[in-house]
Design an enzyme around this catalytic site. Structure first.
Site, PDB file in Angstrom:
ATOM      1  N   THR A   1      14.475-106.028  37.472  1.00  0.00           N
ATOM      2  CA  THR A   1      14.295-107.460  37.669  1.00  0.00           C
ATOM      3  C   THR A   1      13.926-108.121  36.354  1.00  0.00           C
ATOM      4  OG1 THR A   1      13.307-109.131  39.133  1.00  0.00           O
ATOM      5  CG2 THR A   1      11.835-107.461  38.216  1.00  0.00           C
ATOM      6  N   TYR A   2      13.944-109.435  36.368  1.00  0.00           N
ATOM      7  CA  TYR A   2      13.628-110.240  35.181  1.00  0.00           C
ATOM      8  C   TYR A   2      12.428-111.122  35.476  1.00  0.00           C
ATOM      9  CZ  TYR A   2      13.833-114.289  32.071  1.00  0.00           C
ATOM     10  OH  TYR A   2      13.499-115.301  31.202  1.00  0.00           O
ATOM     11  N   HIS A   3      11.536-111.243  34.506  1.00  0.00           N
ATOM     12  CA  HIS A   3      10.443-112.201  34.558  1.00  0.00           C
ATOM     13  C   HIS A   3      10.534-113.107  33.339  1.00  0.00           C
ATOM     14  CE1 HIS A   3       8.692-110.116  37.857  1.00  0.00           C
ATOM     15  NE2 HIS A   3       8.343-109.055  37.165  1.00  0.00           N
TER      16      HIS A   3
ATOM     17  N   GLY B   1       8.186-106.359  44.495  1.00  0.00           N
ATOM     18  CA  GLY B   1       8.012-104.942  44.177  1.00  0.00           C
ATOM     19  C   GLY B   1       6.523-104.651  44.146  1.00  0.00           C
TER      20      GLY B   1
ATOM     21  N   ARG C   1       5.840-100.141  39.489  1.00  0.00           N
ATOM     22  CA  ARG C   1       6.056-100.728  40.816  1.00  0.00           C
ATOM     23  C   ARG C   1       7.260-100.096  41.482  1.00  0.00           C
ATOM     24  NH1 ARG C   1      10.701-103.216  40.243  1.00  0.00           N
ATOM     25  NH2 ARG C   1      11.214-104.221  38.269  1.00  0.00           N
ATOM     26  N   GLY C   2       7.416-100.402  42.785  1.00  0.00           N
ATOM     27  CA  GLY C   2       8.628-100.025  43.476  1.00  0.00           C
ATOM     28  C   GLY C   2       9.748-101.003  43.148  1.00  0.00           C
ATOM     29  N   GLY C   3      10.931-100.711  43.660  1.00  0.00           N
ATOM     30  CA  GLY C   3      12.064-101.599  43.407  1.00  0.00           C
ATOM     31  C   GLY C   3      12.880-101.150  42.212  1.00  0.00           C
TER      32      GLY C   3
ATOM     33  N   PHE D   1       5.148-110.241  43.491  1.00  0.00           N
ATOM     34  CA  PHE D   1       6.372-111.027  43.669  1.00  0.00           C
ATOM     35  C   PHE D   1       6.611-111.930  42.471  1.00  0.00           C
ATOM     36  CE2 PHE D   1       2.872-113.473  45.484  1.00  0.00           C
ATOM     37  CZ  PHE D   1       3.046-114.722  44.921  1.00  0.00           C
TER      38      PHE D   1
ATOM     39  N   CYS E   1      17.849-106.363  40.972  1.00  0.00           N
ATOM     40  CA  CYS E   1      17.408-105.453  42.039  1.00  0.00           C
ATOM     41  C   CYS E   1      18.470-104.408  42.371  1.00  0.00           C
ATOM     42  CB  CYS E   1      17.002-106.220  43.290  1.00  0.00           C
ATOM     43  SG  CYS E   1      15.683-107.413  42.982  1.00  0.00           S
TER      44      CYS E   1
END
Length: 358
Positions: free
Chosen positions: A82-84, A146, A77-79, A158, A175
């Protein structure tokens, strides 16, 4: 609103399975074999780095991530980073922009609008920040975005913070942005808020913004159970399947009219000859498989809904294998078992049970 979008309300999906799921669906959407899709799901704890992201924004060494039960992946992905994790609603819209407006900026803005309207439903004022994709409540980020576009079909999407473990965000510079914080719906409202409470609102706002009629999936899920057998002393029973050459816990489908508990006991008896007491692990996973693997050609893709159980059995017990499915078995430590298994959802089940037992 003359375009339909299949809404797939999924459960816990490992990041690897989520990527495979999207790749399969994107290919089908590009060929117009399926309509637009919206996948709503939850990932186990994972930190992901987007294309062109700065690895320096990962603030913790790999040992600290493993100690916290968090995995790390570089993704398409872009960006940036991040955390999930549990307590987030992760949304993957798979939309064919070629059948509407081929405007990527507008598409991302629409995703932000969906989240802004969702937060507004709960009385939360949120904004966009120029040059910083995502949605913000004050100076704190409440949703990350992203996306990826391939032949005008979108993927990724998202992550909306409903009630995640916000301490996990301290392991990264979210980010890649300095001087900003991360918040959640629960933290802003000061009360318990569940993802089940937020999901239907999010779906409604998605339907409004993207002008889609949300419809149920065209094919039902395959429902199965997984039974992780352990000896209570740190060893796990795995079975070897010669067709495909991989190790796995006890696994089988839930027959029509059968409860998951009955299916778990039956599968344990049929695959190992053991009379087991199956205990629900409180883990429900989703993933996809190629229908051809089961000899089916009536659907383009098959979604699986899996419930995990555990059972304690002495490692001295006599195991009688179903020779049509498995050709050998073994007792392994959790670390050995995680190294032998092929599928990430099996690994997640083992780690989930290990954490509970600890």
């Amino acid at each position: 609103m003359n375009r339909t979008c299949e809404l797939r309300e999924l459960h816990r999906v490992t990041y690897e399975n989520g990527m495979q799921m999207q790749q399969s669906l994107v290919a089908l959407r590009q060929q117009n074999e399926i309509p637009d899709q919206l996948l709503l799901l939850e990932h186990p704890p994972v930190i992901t780095l987007g294309r062109g992201g700065d690895a320096a924004n990962l603030l913790a060494p790999q040992e600290a991530l493993r100690a916290s039960g968090i995995r790390f992946y570089e993704t398409t992905r872009g960006g940036d980073i991040t955390y999930h994790g549990p307590g987030q609603i992760v949304g993957y819209p798979l939309i064919h922009l070629g059948e509407g407006s081929r405007d990527i900026r507008r598409y991302v803005t629409n995703i932000e609008e969906v989240i802004i309207r969702t937060l507004g439903h709960f009385g939360i004022e949120s904004i966009r920040e120029e040059g910083m994709r995502g949605v913000w409540a004050g100076r704190d980020k409440v949703a990350a975005i992203g996306v990826r576009i391939a032949r005008w079909v979108t993927s990724h999407g998202f992550a909306l913070n409903v009630r995640p473990n916000l301490d996990h965000f301290r392991l990264i510079t979210p980010c890649g942005l300095q001087g900003t914080g991360v918040t959640s719906i629960e933290q802003i409202l000061g009360r318990v808020v569940t993802t089940e409470e937020v999901r239907p609102v999010l779906v409604q706002k998605f339907s409004e913004v993207f002008e889609r009629q949300m419809v149920p999936p065209s094919s039902p899920d395959l429902r199965i159970v997984k039974v992780v057998v352990h000896d209570g002393e740190g060893r796990v029973l795995l079975l070897h399947r010669p067709h495909g050459d991989f190790w796995q816990p006890i696994t089988g489908r839930i027959e029509p009219g059968e409860s998951p508990e009955d299916a778990a006991r039956r599968e344990g008896r049929e695959e190992t000859g053991l009379l087991i007491r199956a205990v629900p692990e409180g883990l429900r996973q989703s993933f996809t498989i190629d229908p051809k693997f089961l000899g089916r050609d009536d659907v383009p893709i098959l979604f699986v809904d899996e419930l995990t159980f555990s059972a304690t059995v002495s490692s001295n017990s006599v195991v009688e294998l179903d020779s049509e499915e498995h050709d050998s078995y073994g007792w392994f430590t959790f670390e050995e078992a995680c190294g032998k298994i092929k599928w990430s959802d099996d690994r997640d089940s083992l780690e989930h049970m290990k954490e509970r037992l600890a």
